[in-house]
Design a protein around this motif. Sequence first.
Motif, PDB file in Angstrom:
ATOM      1  N   ILE A   1       3.316   5.453  -5.847  1.00 15.52           N
ATOM      2  CA  ILE A   1       3.250   5.545  -7.419  1.00 15.52           C
ATOM      3  C   ILE A   1       2.255   6.280  -8.089  1.00 15.52           C
ATOM      4  N   PHE A   2       0.998   6.213  -7.334  1.00 14.34           N
ATOM      5  CA  PHE A   2      -0.080   7.176  -7.640  1.00 14.34           C
ATOM      6  C   PHE A   2       0.135   8.551  -7.474  1.00 14.34           C
ATOM      7  N   ASP A   3       0.962   8.912  -6.352  1.00 13.41           N
ATOM      8  CA  ASP A   3       1.297  10.189  -6.076  1.00 13.41           C
ATOM      9  C   ASP A   3       2.352  10.663  -7.267  1.00 13.41           C
TER      10      ASP A   3
ATOM     11  N   VAL B   1      -3.797   8.962  -1.568  1.00 13.90           N
ATOM     12  CA  VAL B   1      -4.354   8.907  -0.201  1.00 13.90           C
ATOM     13  C   VAL B   1      -4.991   7.751   0.355  1.00 13.90           C
ATOM     14  N   ILE B   2      -5.723   7.033  -0.418  1.00 11.56           N
ATOM     15  CA  ILE B   2      -6.686   5.942  -0.291  1.00 11.56           C
ATOM     16  C   ILE B   2      -5.626   4.937   0.175  1.00 11.56           C
ATOM     17  N   SER B   3      -4.414   4.735  -0.701  1.00 13.38           N
ATOM     18  CA  SER B   3      -3.518   3.852  -0.455  1.00 13.38           C
ATOM     19  C   SER B   3      -2.591   4.129   0.909  1.00 13.38           C
TER      20      SER B   3
ATOM     21  N   THR C   1      -7.143  16.301   2.489  1.00 16.01           N
ATOM     22  CA  THR C   1      -7.765  17.563   1.812  1.00 16.01           C
ATOM     23  C   THR C   1      -6.807  17.975   0.581  1.00 16.01           C
ATOM     24  N   THR C   2      -6.076  17.422   0.362  1.00 10.40           N
ATOM     25  CA  THR C   2      -5.318  17.624  -1.050  1.00 10.40           C
ATOM     26  C   THR C   2      -5.740  16.759  -2.122  1.00 10.40           C
ATOM     27  N   ALA C   3      -7.001  15.895  -1.897  1.00  6.51           N
ATOM     28  CA  ALA C   3      -7.359  14.989  -2.884  1.00  6.51           C
ATOM     29  C   ALA C   3      -8.531  15.922  -3.793  1.00  6.51           C
ATOM     30  N   LYS C   4      -8.060  15.956  -5.047  1.00  6.33           N
ATOM     31  CA  LYS C   4      -9.000  16.516  -5.965  1.00  6.33           C
ATOM     32  C   LYS C   4      -9.317  15.723  -7.218  1.00  6.33           C
ATOM     33  N   SER C   5     -10.301  15.772  -7.790  1.00  5.75           N
ATOM     34  CA  SER C   5     -10.852  14.863  -8.861  1.00  5.75           C
ATOM     35  C   SER C   5     -12.204  15.173  -9.453  1.00  5.75           C
ATOM     36  N   GLN C   6     -12.476  14.977 -10.406  1.00  7.42           N
ATOM     37  CA  GLN C   6     -13.903  15.376 -11.069  1.00  7.42           C
ATOM     38  C   GLN C   6     -14.561  14.001 -10.888  1.00  7.42           C
TER      39      GLN C   6
ATOM     40  N   HIS D   1       0.799  -1.205  -0.180  1.00 11.62           N
ATOM     41  CA  HIS D   1       0.146   0.018   0.129  1.00 11.62           C
ATOM     42  C   HIS D   1       0.666   1.304   0.164  1.00 11.62           C
ATOM     43  N   ALA D   2       2.057   1.343   0.625  1.00  8.19           N
ATOM     44  CA  ALA D   2       2.775   2.411   0.701  1.00  8.19           C
ATOM     45  C   ALA D   2       3.488   2.605  -0.662  1.00  8.19           C
ATOM     46  N   LEU D   3       3.844   1.716  -1.143  1.00 13.24           N
ATOM     47  CA  LEU D   3       4.710   1.862  -2.632  1.00 13.24           C
ATOM     48  C   LEU D   3       3.462   2.170  -3.731  1.00 13.24           C
ATOM     49  N   THR D   4       2.044   1.780  -3.541  1.00 12.58           N
ATOM     50  CA  THR D   4       0.990   2.020  -4.240  1.00 12.58           C
ATOM     51  C   THR D   4       0.921   3.751  -4.148  1.00 12.58           C
TER      52      THR D   4
END
Length: 101
Positions: free
Chosen positions: A13-15, A24-26, A71-76, A7-10
């Motif tokens: 990678i997502f970041d 953030v979820i990971s 709070t930094t997660a943004k998405s449509q 999960h930390a690696l994921t």
Amino acid sequence: EEAKKIHALTSDIFDSIGDRSRSVISLLDAGIDTACQEISTGMRASTSENNKKDGNDDATSILKKAVTYTTTAKSQDVALLQRVVAKEGEGRIVLAALEWG
């Protein structure tokens, strides 16, 4: 231990590709995995003491870090943001349980 590492690696990678919501979820999942491991192995107290000196790899510090990132997660994608909020709730419950105990 293995789940936390994955999960930390994921999260990293997502970041790196700019997907903060999934990162953030990971990271929250990594903190929850760490909490489960610490509790199931009885290493909760000793882990917290060691990490105050050496680093910030215990469940409490991972979860605190992850919660501040929500709070930094943004998405449509509204469904994805709902997952972030739900996972933040899970993380906060686990963090509260750790702080309580």
